[in-house]
Write a protein that holds these residues in place. Sequence first.
Motif, PDB file in Angstrom:
ATOM      1  N   PHE A   8      41.505 -19.707  94.469  1.00 35.53           N
ATOM      2  CA  PHE A   8      41.639 -19.164  93.114  1.00 35.53           C
ATOM      3  C   PHE A   8      41.730 -17.640  93.120  1.00 35.53           C
ATOM      4  CE2 PHE A   8      39.284 -23.060  91.234  1.00 35.53           C
ATOM      5  CZ  PHE A   8      40.469 -23.774  91.149  1.00 35.53           C
ATOM      6  N   LEU A   9      40.943 -17.000  93.964  1.00 31.99           N
ATOM      7  CA  LEU A   9      40.969 -15.538  94.028  1.00 31.99           C
ATOM      8  C   LEU A   9      42.317 -15.028  94.545  1.00 31.99           C
ATOM      9  CD1 LEU A   9      37.363 -14.971  95.348  1.00 31.99           C
ATOM     10  CD2 LEU A   9      38.241 -14.218  93.118  1.00 31.99           C
ATOM     11  N   ALA A  10      42.864 -15.687  95.548  1.00 33.67           N
ATOM     12  CA  ALA A  10      44.171 -15.286  96.070  1.00 33.67           C
ATOM     13  C   ALA A  10      45.254 -15.501  95.017  1.00 33.67           C
ATOM     14  CB  ALA A  10      44.495 -16.056  97.341  1.00 33.67           C
ATOM     15  N   GLU A  11      45.196 -16.611  94.316  1.00 30.85           N
ATOM     16  CA  GLU A  11      46.153 -16.890  93.245  1.00 30.85           C
ATOM     17  C   GLU A  11      46.062 -15.845  92.134  1.00 30.85           C
ATOM     18  OE1 GLU A  11      48.592 -19.583  92.723  1.00 30.85           O
ATOM     19  OE2 GLU A  11      48.335 -19.349  94.890  1.00 30.85           O
ATOM     20  N   ASN A  12      44.885 -15.279  91.944  1.00 29.01           N
ATOM     21  CA  ASN A  12      44.654 -14.245  90.939  1.00 29.01           C
ATOM     22  C   ASN A  12      45.146 -12.863  91.417  1.00 29.01           C
ATOM     23  OD1 ASN A  12      43.309 -13.463  88.352  1.00 29.01           O
ATOM     24  ND2 ASN A  12      42.000 -12.277  89.726  1.00 29.01           N
ATOM     25  N   GLY A  13      45.552 -12.776  92.680  1.00 29.37           N
ATOM     26  CA  GLY A  13      45.984 -11.495  93.229  1.00 29.37           C
ATOM     27  C   GLY A  13      44.841 -10.626  93.712  1.00 29.37           C
ATOM     28  N   THR A  14      43.658 -11.230  93.853  1.00 25.58           N
ATOM     29  CA  THR A  14      42.469 -10.499  94.290  1.00 25.58           C
ATOM     30  C   THR A  14      41.786 -11.268  95.427  1.00 25.58           C
ATOM     31  OG1 THR A  14      41.232 -11.585  92.521  1.00 25.58           O
ATOM     32  CG2 THR A  14      42.027  -9.350  92.087  1.00 25.58           C
ATOM     33  N   PRO A  15      42.425 -11.356  96.587  1.00 27.86           N
ATOM     34  CA  PRO A  15      41.811 -12.111  97.678  1.00 27.86           C
ATOM     35  C   PRO A  15      40.453 -11.540  98.082  1.00 27.86           C
ATOM     36  CG  PRO A  15      43.674 -10.831  98.477  1.00 27.86           C
ATOM     37  CD  PRO A  15      43.660 -10.700  96.983  1.00 27.86           C
ATOM     38  N   ALA A  16      39.564 -12.425  98.461  1.00 26.62           N
ATOM     39  CA  ALA A  16      38.199 -12.022  98.836  1.00 26.62           C
ATOM     40  C   ALA A  16      38.181 -11.422 100.236  1.00 26.62           C
ATOM     41  CB  ALA A  16      37.270 -13.224  98.796  1.00 26.62           C
ATOM     42  N   GLU A  17      37.365 -10.399 100.396  1.00 23.57           N
ATOM     43  CA  GLU A  17      37.034  -9.916 101.738  1.00 23.57           C
ATOM     44  C   GLU A  17      35.990 -10.829 102.348  1.00 23.57           C
ATOM     45  OE1 GLU A  17      35.746  -5.851 102.047  1.00 23.57           O
ATOM     46  OE2 GLU A  17      37.578  -5.110 101.107  1.00 23.57           O
ATOM     47  N   LYS A  18      35.017 -11.219 101.492  1.00 18.52           N
ATOM     48  CA  LYS A  18      33.924 -12.069 101.983  1.00 18.52           C
ATOM     49  C   LYS A  18      33.329 -12.839 100.805  1.00 18.52           C
ATOM     50  CE  LYS A  18      29.400 -11.833 104.238  1.00 18.52           C
ATOM     51  NZ  LYS A  18      28.358 -10.936 104.751  1.00 18.52           N
ATOM     52  N   LEU A  19      33.058 -14.117 101.036  1.00 22.59           N
ATOM     53  CA  LEU A  19      32.329 -14.951 100.090  1.00 22.59           C
ATOM     54  C   LEU A  19      31.117 -15.506 100.818  1.00 22.59           C
ATOM     55  CD1 LEU A  19      35.310 -16.897  98.487  1.00 22.59           C
ATOM     56  CD2 LEU A  19      34.085 -14.920  97.532  1.00 22.59           C
ATOM     57  N   ASP A  20      29.945 -15.146 100.372  1.00 23.18           N
ATOM     58  CA  ASP A  20      28.691 -15.605 100.968  1.00 23.18           C
ATOM     59  C   ASP A  20      28.105 -16.654 100.022  1.00 23.18           C
ATOM     60  OD1 ASP A  20      26.164 -15.986 102.034  1.00 23.18           O
ATOM     61  OD2 ASP A  20      25.716 -13.850 102.214  1.00 23.18           O
ATOM     62  N   ALA A  21      28.360 -17.915 100.321  1.00 24.32           N
ATOM     63  CA  ALA A  21      27.942 -19.017  99.452  1.00 24.32           C
ATOM     64  C   ALA A  21      26.833 -19.821 100.111  1.00 24.32           C
ATOM     65  CB  ALA A  21      29.127 -19.930  99.152  1.00 24.32           C
TER      66      ALA A  21
END
Length: 145
Positions: free
Chosen positions: A68-81
């Motif tokens: 979803f973040l990539a589709e929004n044009g804002t790819p994540a550097e890191k997701l700590d879940a």
Amino acid sequence: MHRQATAIWKGTLTEGGGTLDTQSGAFTKTPYSFKGRFQDESGKSGTNPEELIAAAHAGCFAMQLSYFLAENGTPAEKLDATAVVTYGPAADGGFEITESALTLVGTVPGIDAAKFKELAEQAKAGCPVSKALGAIKLSLDARLA
């Protein structure tokens, strides 16, 4: 698409023990036991089904959100879940899983907190493991780093 894991159990519930193996080899003869499931909060006695559900939920959620973040044009550097699965005594005398609580800290350049939380909620609702866990409470605490 199919995925598989194998459980081998020997002995009684409280005195016995088992091992888990996965198709990928990520788990090979990984021990699990009554002590590891119901008595040892440290997690040093081996894995347990609830821990594996927590790992599956955190991993699935993070992957879905990254899409979803990539589709929004804002790819994540890191997701700590992190997912914390809660289980305990059930009304029928057995045990039951009652909740999976997701906590997320994201490093996502170029996104505001409101949009980040919106996409995180979409990922929580849409990831296949969340859907499979539909019988329990699912919660999310998401924030940007």
